[in-house]
Design a protein around this motif. Structure first.
Motif, PDB file in Angstrom:
ATOM      1  N   ARG A 459       0.841  -1.204   0.000  1.00 13.81           N
ATOM      2  CA  ARG A 459       0.000   0.000   0.000  1.00 13.81           C
ATOM      3  C   ARG A 459       0.880   1.259   0.000  1.00 13.81           C
ATOM      4  N   LYS A 460       1.906   1.264   0.827  1.00 14.41           N
ATOM      5  CA  LYS A 460       2.801   2.423   0.894  1.00 14.41           C
ATOM      6  C   LYS A 460       3.550   2.615  -0.416  1.00 14.41           C
ATOM      7  N   MET A 461       3.970   1.494  -1.031  1.00  8.78           N
ATOM      8  CA  MET A 461       4.638   1.588  -2.334  1.00  8.78           C
ATOM      9  C   MET A 461       3.723   2.217  -3.375  1.00  8.78           C
ATOM     10  N   ASN A 462       2.487   1.757  -3.419  1.00  3.77           N
ATOM     11  CA  ASN A 462       1.541   2.282  -4.397  1.00  3.77           C
ATOM     12  C   ASN A 462       1.234   3.751  -4.140  1.00  3.77           C
ATOM     13  N   GLU A 463       1.112   4.131  -2.861  1.00  2.00           N
ATOM     14  CA  GLU A 463       0.862   5.532  -2.523  1.00  2.00           C
ATOM     15  C   GLU A 463       2.042   6.406  -2.942  1.00  2.00           C
ATOM     16  N   ALA A 464       3.269   5.899  -2.706  1.00  2.00           N
ATOM     17  CA  ALA A 464       4.456   6.671  -3.095  1.00  2.00           C
ATOM     18  C   ALA A 464       4.513   6.852  -4.608  1.00  2.00           C
ATOM     19  N   THR A 465       4.167   5.802  -5.344  1.00  2.00           N
ATOM     20  CA  THR A 465       4.162   5.889  -6.810  1.00  2.00           C
ATOM     21  C   THR A 465       3.108   6.885  -7.294  1.00  2.00           C
ATOM     22  N   ILE A 466       1.925   6.836  -6.687  1.00  2.00           N
ATOM     23  CA  ILE A 466       0.850   7.769  -7.059  1.00  2.00           C
ATOM     24  C   ILE A 466       1.270   9.208  -6.784  1.00  2.00           C
ATOM     25  N   ASN A 467       1.875   9.450  -5.613  1.00  2.00           N
ATOM     26  CA  ASN A 467       2.300  10.806  -5.253  1.00  2.00           C
ATOM     27  C   ASN A 467       3.391  11.314  -6.190  1.00  2.00           C
ATOM     28  N   ASN A 468       4.320  10.422  -6.545  1.00  2.00           N
ATOM     29  CA  ASN A 468       5.377  10.824  -7.485  1.00  2.00           C
ATOM     30  C   ASN A 468       4.792  11.179  -8.842  1.00  2.00           C
ATOM     31  N   THR A 469       3.824  10.398  -9.267  1.00  2.00           N
ATOM     32  CA  THR A 469       3.173  10.665 -10.557  1.00  2.00           C
ATOM     33  C   THR A 469       2.448  11.999 -10.530  1.00  2.00           C
TER      34      THR A 469
END
Length: 590
Positions: A459-469
């Motif tokens: 979940r944290k990985m996906n959130e970090a990817t979304i925020n970077n995008t």
């Protein structure tokens, strides 16, 4: 049950100290089961050898090549999804993964990266990044020696409660003072000596392997390798790995064909299938007629008959013209073991066979992480096989095959891949892992559950990817103009969507007569309550009652790809963990 010549061969083997693995040596009786309890194992080894000498087609082995530390660590970094540390590229996935690591996981990555950089500097290959640029800390802050507490499986005294909420490596607290004593503990043949485990459900319930999307399971696999490495580091045990050079094997046929190719061919007939059709048919044949057969798996079928059946199956199976009624139960068991034995890559993968071997000293958590590491095809096929073995053990009263007997028979077939070529070291390894097979059968329901702390990291990985995008998009002028226009449109006093209050979710059920419903969550609302409410609302549609009962609630999008929720999951907790998700009721894929 065994022929006289065969028993004589077994007796000669048991009397030969050079052929008996150290863990089961009479000279080390304090550290082993009695040698006679390994008779089934050596009988199976002899049977494998005899079958291999019947002129069956020889297949190419995976070639295991030595590699220096730098190359091994480079492969490790690539396998865990951190190839960016080698290439120097700023990849989003690598950054997102690093941002989720626990203290012990970060230490494990740093150790491997340090070894890689030191080796590369010696070779003067290219400039490497300083470790402080990656972790933002100095060496001493994450490379300390961690204390370890090991729950030894060999001599349990109480029921052990398992929790998946905290990283295994982070929960280790005390180092065993005499590790050698643990290494030499005796395996108890009595199956009742194995510990009982109770899995403590978190507020999110339990998640099985098939409950997550393939993309998220790939991240679980990367995180599991990092966590397993950190776990071994904390225990002070080297996580050994074979380096393999894969040689092209058969691409057609049924036996000796890679699982991935078998599934690719079978999915053209049955979309979404996860276990090869031939393997499923062999299991089904034995489940229908062989579960109560005395000595099933242990008593070998006719080697020549099994060879002829194999050849006939290769020709007729895909045309659905093979007559399964002609196959005797012991011959079917021989075909099943042959299929597993002749896989080009072992069911539990050659790369981490050494890690499986050391598990006799470790706890269930390490075995759990190794299962998470398996390729999807291997893990699904292994699960089907273990479920079948559990059914054999359940019929012990009639077939005379208890958990120990089954483990002794299965171990050589699973861990001596290409038994015809197995050397002494491989035979010793397989004998040692007979106990591991027993654990796999006994605890399969636990081992195929995804630890919740790994899901939290995904979940944290996906959130970090979304925020970077999102940050990258904000620098795109065209996108910024579009966002401004959309903002203006939203501010117009036209019809707007009704705002959903905090703690209220809208659940969609496209296969129901009532396709959506807004549901107010409270601290006691479970996924099963939502399913029951939809079932009640649609109870007038009697033709659909059966469908509704076997459907599940899915969490889709937000910080997860797709997640089939445990009926006991507390929905307010799941909602707070992923407020941007959509909630859909649909059948669970088998």
């Amino acid at each position: 049950l065994k022929s006289l010549p065969q028993c004589r061969r077994i007796n000669r083997m048991l009397s030969n100290e050079s052929l008996r693995p150290p863990m089961f040596s009479r000279s080390n009786s304090q550290a082993s089961v009695d040698s006679t309890s390994m008779e089934d194992f050596w009988c199976e080894v002899e049977s494998i050898k005899e079958n291999s000498e019947q002129g069956q087609e020889e297949q190419t082995l995976l070639e295991v090549k030595p590699a220096d530390e730098g190359e091994l660590e480079a492969e490790w970094l690539q396998d865990v999804g951190l190839s960016t540390l080698i290439s120097g590229a700023e990849e989003e996935d690598g950054q997102a993964l690093l941002s989720t690591l626990t203290r012990t996981q970060a230490a494990a990555v740093q150790r491997r990266y340090n070894t890689y950089t030191q080796t590369m500097r010696k070779k003067n290959k290219h400039t490497v990044r300083d470790v402080r640029d990656i972790f933002g800390v100095n060496d001493s802050s994450v490379s300390g020696k961690y204390l370890v507490m090991v729950f030894i499986l060999l001599y349990p005294s109480v029921t052990e409660e398992l929790s998946y909420e905290v990283s295994f490596s982070e929960s280790i607290t005390v180092v065993p003072k005499n590790r050698e004593r643990h290494n030499n503990q005796r395996f108890k043949k009595d199956d009742s000596a194995l510990p009982k485990f109770i899995v403590r459900k978190s507020q999110f319930g339990l998640t099985e392997v098939g409950d997550l999307s393939l993309e998220d399971m790939k991240k679980i696999r990367n995180l599991s390798l990092i966590e397993l490495t950190a776990f071994y580091d904390a225990l002070g045990i080297e996580l050994k790995r074979n380096r393999t050079e894969r040689i092209k094997g058969r691409e057609n046929g049924l036996f000796g064909v890679p699982l991935a190719i078998l599934l690719e061919n079978d999915q053209k007939k049955v979309p979404g299938i996860k276990v090869p059709l031939i393997f499923q048919k062999l299991l089904l044949k034995l489940e229908e007629t062989g579960l109560e057969t005395e000595g099933i798996l242990r008593v070998p079928g006719s080697a020549s008959r099994v060879k002829n059946l194999r050849q006939e199956i290769e020709i007729k199976f895909n045309e659905d013209t093979f007559d399964w009624d002609q196959v005797r139960n012991n011959d079917a068991a021989g075909l099943l073991k042959m299929f597993i034995r002749e896989l080009p890559s072992p069911l539990f993968t050659v790369e981490y066979l050494p890690a499986f071997i050391t598990l006799v000293k470790l706890q269930l958590q390490a075995l759990h992480l190794l299962i998470m590491l398996l390729p999807d095809a291997n893990r699904d096929t292994a699960k089907a096989f273990l479920q079948f073995l559990k059914k054999i053990v359940a019929n012990e009263g009639k077939n005379k095959m208890n958990l120990w007997n089954v483990s002794m028979i299965v171990a050589p077939n699973v861990f001596i891949y290409k038994g015809k070529h197995a050397n002494q070291e491989e035979m010793q390894a397989a004998a040692t892992t007979a106990h591991i097979v027993r654990l796999l059968i006994k605890y399969q329901d636990i081992l195929w559950t995804v630890p919740s702390f790994l899901i939290s990291q995904v979940r944290k990985m996906n959130e970090a990817t979304i925020n970077n995008t999102k940050r990258q998009m904000m620098f795109d002028k065209g996108v910024r103009r579009l966002l401004r226009r959309k903002t203006i449109e939203r501010e117009r006093p036209e019809r707007s969507e009704t705002h959903i209050p905090e703690g209220v979710i809208r659940v969609y059920a496209p296969l129901h007569s009532k396709v959506s419903m807004a549901i107010q969550l409270n601290s006691q609302t479970k996924a099963r309550d939502i399913l029951a409410r939809f079932h009640c609302e649609n109870s007038h549609a009697s033709s659909k009652n059966t469908e509704v009962q076997i459907q599940r609630l899915y969490e889709i999008g937000g910080n997860i790809g797709l997640h089939c929720l445990d009926p006991d999951a507390y929905m307010l907790d799941v909602y707070r963990a992923n407020p941007q998700a959509e909630w859909v009721i649909k059948p669970k894929s088998s």
